[in-house]
Every structure is written in structure tokens, then in C-alpha cells.
Write a protein that holds these residues in place. Structure first.
Motif, PDB file in Angstrom:
ATOM      1  N   ALA A   1      50.965  22.791  59.623  1.00 38.41           N
ATOM      2  CA  ALA A   1      52.105  23.705  59.538  1.00 38.41           C
ATOM      3  C   ALA A   1      51.808  24.901  58.647  1.00 38.41           C
ATOM      4  O   ALA A   1      52.428  25.954  58.790  1.00 38.41           O
TER       5      ALA A   1
ATOM      6  N   ASP B   1      55.389  14.404  58.377  1.00 37.39           N
ATOM      7  CA  ASP B   1      54.812  15.694  58.773  1.00 37.39           C
ATOM      8  C   ASP B   1      54.450  15.596  60.247  1.00 37.39           C
ATOM      9  O   ASP B   1      53.378  15.117  60.612  1.00 37.39           O
ATOM     10  N   LYS B   2      55.348  16.035  61.100  1.00 42.96           N
ATOM     11  CA  LYS B   2      55.199  15.828  62.537  1.00 42.96           C
ATOM     12  C   LYS B   2      54.013  16.584  63.124  1.00 42.96           C
ATOM     13  O   LYS B   2      53.444  16.166  64.136  1.00 42.96           O
TER      14      LYS B   2
ATOM     15  N   SER C   1      47.814  16.987  60.023  1.00 39.59           N
ATOM     16  CA  SER C   1      46.877  17.663  59.126  1.00 39.59           C
ATOM     17  C   SER C   1      45.518  17.822  59.795  1.00 39.59           C
ATOM     18  O   SER C   1      45.216  17.162  60.790  1.00 39.59           O
TER      19      SER C   1
ATOM     20  N   TRP D   1      62.976  21.692  55.820  1.00 40.26           N
ATOM     21  CA  TRP D   1      61.740  22.073  55.151  1.00 40.26           C
ATOM     22  C   TRP D   1      62.091  22.669  53.778  1.00 40.26           C
ATOM     23  O   TRP D   1      62.816  22.039  53.021  1.00 40.26           O
TER      24      TRP D   1
ATOM     25  N   SER E   1      59.023  16.813  56.928  1.00 42.03           N
ATOM     26  CA  SER E   1      58.558  18.095  56.388  1.00 42.03           C
ATOM     27  C   SER E   1      57.047  18.054  56.192  1.00 42.03           C
ATOM     28  O   SER E   1      56.482  16.987  55.946  1.00 42.03           O
ATOM     29  N   PRO E   2      56.377  19.216  56.257  1.00 43.98           N
ATOM     30  CA  PRO E   2      54.941  19.262  55.959  1.00 43.98           C
ATOM     31  C   PRO E   2      54.633  19.058  54.479  1.00 43.98           C
ATOM     32  O   PRO E   2      53.484  18.828  54.121  1.00 43.98           O
TER      33      PRO E   2
ATOM     34  N   SER F   1      47.383  12.354  61.466  1.00 39.63           N
ATOM     35  CA  SER F   1      48.723  12.256  60.890  1.00 39.63           C
ATOM     36  C   SER F   1      48.752  11.082  59.931  1.00 39.63           C
ATOM     37  O   SER F   1      48.149  10.037  60.198  1.00 39.63           O
TER      38      SER F   1
ATOM     39  N   THR G   1      47.751  20.696  55.734  1.00 39.79           N
ATOM     40  CA  THR G   1      48.745  20.497  56.776  1.00 39.79           C
ATOM     41  C   THR G   1      48.623  21.594  57.828  1.00 39.79           C
ATOM     42  O   THR G   1      48.401  22.761  57.512  1.00 39.79           O
TER      43      THR G   1
ATOM     44  N   GLU H   1      62.273  24.223  59.854  1.00 32.63           N
ATOM     45  CA  GLU H   1      61.458  23.511  60.843  1.00 32.63           C
ATOM     46  C   GLU H   1      61.227  24.318  62.123  1.00 32.63           C
ATOM     47  O   GLU H   1      60.374  23.968  62.933  1.00 32.63           O
TER      48      GLU H   1
ATOM     49  N   THR I   1      56.081  17.082  50.749  1.00 33.45           N
ATOM     50  CA  THR I   1      56.903  15.949  50.319  1.00 33.45           C
ATOM     51  C   THR I   1      58.062  16.454  49.475  1.00 33.45           C
ATOM     52  O   THR I   1      57.853  17.074  48.433  1.00 33.45           O
TER      53      THR I   1
END
Length: 533
Positions: free
Chosen positions: A437, A283-284, A287, A225, A520-521, A505, A435, A73, A523
């Protein structure tokens, strides 16, 4: 903007009996086996994570395969299947040593030959791997547990590539499978990852079952992650696909399932105040959504026509229809995402507002002849069904002739690679999302690769972008990299390589019986424990 509304309660009522029967037939709970039942964003049909960039295929890959390196992360690259790596003094030779205890699901040991074959196959398809291999002199086996990558010049791209999260992670497969030409899908699904694929229970597009790989030896460090220990605490995980979004919401409320990967925004109020359900954005970073042109055939082989379409479609219209709640969305012109190191506002006047008059002027200048535009419209995923409707409406207002072609998402996934003209079964536009990330630089972001028919679906051919991507791989100074990405941003917008539609999001929802669900970005189902009551 055309408004499309669905009475979900009426839909659910009409299909309640059939859906319940379908749910009962899909859920299988062997005696004494602890099982997580998850409803995913779509069904799984495309199984090869090298052939496809689809999130479902990627998520399937993380279940059964492993990667040499992971990323946590903090965006730190960590060893995963590799115990460690060593770098020569000239920074050109990397030696990777595999950790002990790695086995394929059929019991055979993982070897360095497997790793070399997997990297070579992956690099033929992946846009990052393709650039990396231009900088690689040789990949060779040292012994059964170690191999070397010898570079022509020093670059950080090697480690960044092998640790990438998406869209095509560098999953390691047995050599006999990795020797499959990258132009053909694999036919055997054997990995070394924390779960095993249960072929006997697979129902394409409907159900996938995974069981715990009891031979898997997790790393000892904490999971973060795709790095750290992938500890599996349940016996089975089963993924279900339910196109009617009301069905899984009611199933979660009734305790028939444990997890919903993506909750449609308009159904969130049904779950947000339930005492036994968690609703959480896992996913903080969120996207970004966008649309792609087919650059190979009319009308979007013409740059002016691509620019017309980009001016026609407004981000606010898309986000209002897709999300509806500003808490979960924002406009953003950057192809690398806003609030990221390489964020850039160039093109804001083109991609954020809808400018129908400008679009009409550009179409007139381009001498658009009314060639029909086929827009692929997946109807089974809430996060993908709104964009094509808004795109089609805006294009029609600008003067395009539009054919909105409905299908499920997995059909879109298989259709993406079709390079034929729309008149012969191909396509002109599709939309999706990625995403942030994994999209924040010119290599994690698959959409900016512009090497013609070797590029991702859409096949833009912009040699200047490819040169800049190589420059980025060679650069080490943050200011120089920022300058390079600004040039890529300008070219991507000017040439219509990708058309950003904004950021959002997506909340997941899961039973409070589940603990250890990882933010996590992607699943992930390791680390999760399930209480019996």
C-alpha cells in the motif's frame, strides 16, 4: 537451498519458566485501567520517526503523533490535523488551516509554526520530501492556525507527501523538538496524537506503554486507515517484544495477552481453530520483501557483482523458507508490486529464478576477488530471519565469500545508516520488507530513491532515476506516469538499486474480547474496544 529448521516445542520447553517470568514482569495492569497488551514484531529502541524508516518506529509515531492529512482505504487524501486546505487559481499556493482543539501532550496549543518546522525537518530526510522541496518556493506562517506552501510549479506531490503512510510519514511535532537537526535523533517524545508515551515505563527493546490522550479531539468521520476519527476506547496500550515466537502464541491462547502483530506461518495452526481468537490478515494488499546492496564499498560498488547476486537468489527459495504456504505468497519481479497500477515484469528472468551459473559468469566477468560479503541477519523477527539465510546460501553457491552476521532487528535498524566499509563495522547486504500500500509509486516506495548518500540505506546513485521521479511528480496523465515507472523499473533492476524477493501477507491474531480492530497497512490501536469478559 540450505534448510534451517527449528523445533519450536523444544525451544519453548527449554525457556518456558524464564519466558513466563519475563512475561509476568513485563505486563503491568494498573487497577481499574483497561489495557490492551500486544506483542509486536520486535522491540522498540529507535524512537525518532524522521531518523528511521523502521516499521516499529513508524507505528510508534502513529501512536503519539498526528499528521496534517490522512489517507483512507480508497487511497483518498483527507484532512486530519488540518481542518481544510485551499488552493490558489494557479495551483501553486496551498493554504492549510488547522482544526480547533489541537493540543500537545504537555497542554500547549498546536500552532502553524510547529507544522512548518516539522515539515522542514521531515523533508530533509525523507526521499519524497527531498524531491518535493525542489518544487517548493517557500513555506511560511500566515497566523497561529494557518500556513502556506508556495510551489514553483503545480504538482500533486504536496498532498501525496503530507498524507503518505510510510516509511517516514510527515508527523507533526512541537517546534522546539522539530528544530532538532535531522542528522540527530530527538530526545523528547511529545506529540498531539491519540496516545501519550509513558516514559517512566519504557524498557528499550522490551516494553512500551501508551496511555489515552484525554485531551485529543477526534474527527467526526469514521476511521479508515490513517484518516477519520481516531477514537481511543481503552485506557492503555502496552507493546511487548518476545523473540521466542512460541511464547506469545501460548500467552494469547492462555488469555495473558490480547494481540499478536505477526504470527509466524508455521505456528498458525495453533491459533486458527481457537473459538476465542481471531486470525486475520489486516493488511489486505500485503507486503513485498527485498534485499539491498551497499553501493558505496566493494564488492557491490560494482554493478556486475550486484547483478551476479540478483541472479543467484531465487524468489521461490525465499518464499518457501519464509512462508511455506502458497496461500500467503507469490513471486513478483516488480519493484512497485504486482496487481498494482505500476506493476511491471521487467527483470523477471533476473530476480525470480535462481540462476547460479549466470551468477558465476558475472562474477568472473567482474573479476570478483573474494571480498567478504557481510549479510545482516536479524534473528528475532520471523518475517525477517529467513531471507538472509537463503541469500547467504545462494551467494556461497555462486562463489561469494559470505559472513552472515546475526543480531536483533533493532540493531539492524541502527546499523543500516552505517556508511563505513564492512571491514570497519559496516555491511554489504540487508533484507527487509515493505507494505504494498505504501510502495506502489516512485515516492511511496523508499527503495527506488537513488540520490547517493541522501538516499535510503544502500545509497544508490542513479541520476536517471531521480530525473524520472521528478518527471513523475510533474506528470498528471496516467499513461505518462505508467511509462515513467516502467523506465524506473528497468533502471532499478539493471543497476541493482533493489532486488525484489516476492510478495506475502502476514496474519495477525487477537482475542475476541477485542472489537473494532481496523484493517490497515499499518498497525493501529484506535477504534478498538475491549470487553471485560
Amino acid at each position: 537451498m540450505m534448510s534451517v529448521k527449528f523445533d519450536r516445542v523444544a525451544v519453548f520447553g527449554a525457556f518456558k519458566v524464564g519466558a513466563a517470568l519475563s512475561l509476568a514482569s513485563l505486563i503491568s495492569l494498573p487497577a481499574s485501567a483497561q489495557t490492551i497488551t500486544a506483542v509486536m514484531q520486535s522491540g522498540l529502541r529507535v524512537m525518532d520517526p524522521v531518523v528511521s524508516t523502521a516499521f516499529m518506529t513508524r507505528d510508534h509515531g502513529y501512536m503519539i503523533y498526528d499528521t496534517l492529512l490522512g489517507i483512507n482505504e480508497k487511497f483518498e487524501i483527507k484532512p486530519q490535523m488540518a481542518e481544510k486546505w485551499e488552493v490558489s487559481t494557479d495551483q501553486k499556493t496551498y493554504t492549510f488551516i488547522l482544526r480547533e482543539g489541537l493540543k500537545w501532550h504537555d497542554g500547549a496549543p498546536v500552532t502553524s509554526e510547529d507544522c512548518v518546522a516539522s515539515i522542514k525537518r521531515w523533508s530533509e530526510k525523507d526521499s519524497t520530501g527531498q524531491v518535493l522541496m525542489t518544487m517548493v518556493s517557500e513555506i511560511k506562517v500566515v497566523d497561529g492556525k494557518s500556513f502556506q506552501v508556495i510551489l514553483k510549479e503545480p504538482t500533486t506531490l504536496l498532498l501525496e507527501s503530507l498524507a503518505k503512510l510510510s516509511s517516514r510519514p510527515a508527523f507533526i511535532m512541537p517546534k522546539r523538538i522539530a528544530d532538532t537537526p535531522s542528522s540527530e535523533p530527538i530526545k523528547e517524545y511529545v506529540g498531539s496524537g491519540p496516545f501519550k508515551f509513558v516514559d517512566s515505563e519504557f524498557k528499550p527493546g522490551l516494553k512500551v506503554v501508551y496511555e489515552k490522550n484525554k485531551d485529543y479531539v477526534p474527527r467526526s468521520d469514521a476511521a479508515s486507515w490513517t484518516a477519520g476519527g481516531k477514537v481511543v476506547n481503552v485506557d492503555r496500550v502496552q507493546w511487548l517484544a518476545m523473540p521466542d515466537q512460541m511464547t506469545p502464541v501460548n500467552a494469547l491462547i492462555n488469555g495473558e495477552i490480547d494481540y499478536i502483530q505477526q504470527v509466524p506461518f508455521d505456528l498458525l495452526p495453533m491459533l486458527e481453530n481457537k473459538s476465542d481468537i481471531n486470525v486475520e490478515v489486516l493488511d489486505k494488499l500485503g507486503s513485498w520483501t527485498y534485499f539491498r546492496f551497499n553501493h558505496l564499498h566493494p564488492p557491490f560498488d560494482n554493478k556486475l557483482v550486484r547483478q551476479a547476486a540478483m541472479n543467484a537468489v531465487g524468489q521461490e527459495d525465499v518464499l518457501k523458507t519464509l512462508v511455506g504456504n502458497p496461500k500467503y505468497s507469490r513471486t513478483c519481479p516488480s519493484v512497485f508490486g504486482c496487481d498494482t497500477p505500476y506493476a511491471d515484469a521487467y527483470g523477471q528472468d533476473v530476480v525470480v529464478p535462481s540462476n547460479i551459473e549466470k551468477a558465476k559468469e558475472l562474477l568472473k566477468e567482474a573479476k570478483y576477488d573474494g571480498t567478504p560479503v557481510v549479510v545482516l541477519h536479524p534473528t528475532d523477527i520471523a518475517m525477517l530471519s529467513a531471507q538472509p539465510v537463503v541469500i547467504a546460501s545462494a551467494l556461497r553457491k555462486a562463489g561469494f565469500k559470505v559472513d552472515l552476521k546475526t543480531m536483533d532487528w533493532q540493531t539492524v535498524v541502527t546499523q543500516q545508516g552505517n556508511q563505513k566499509p564492512a571491514s570497519e563495522g559496516g555491511w554489504n547486504i540487508f533484507s527487509t520488507y515493505s507494505t504494498l500500500a505504501t510502495s506502489g509509486d516512485p515516492f511511496g516506495n523508499t527503495t527506488v530513491a537513488s540520490n547517493g548518500k541522501k538516499a535510503w540505506a544502500g545509497w544508490p546513485d542513479v541520476p536517471e532515476i531521480e530525473k524520472l521521479r521528478l518527471d513523475f511528480a510533474r506528470a498528471t496523465d496516467p499513461a505518462e506516469r505508467k511509462k515513467i515507472t516502467a523506465q524506473i523499473q528497468k533502471l532499478a533492476i539493471d543497476e541493482g538499486v533493489v532486488a525484489p524477493l516476492g510478495q506475502f501477507s502476514v496474519p495477525a491474531a487477537y482475542s475476541k474480547k477485542l472489537t473494532g480492530v481496523l484493517p490497515s497497512p499499518v498497525t493501529l490501536f484506535w477504534n478498538i474496544k475491549k470487553a471485560e469478559k
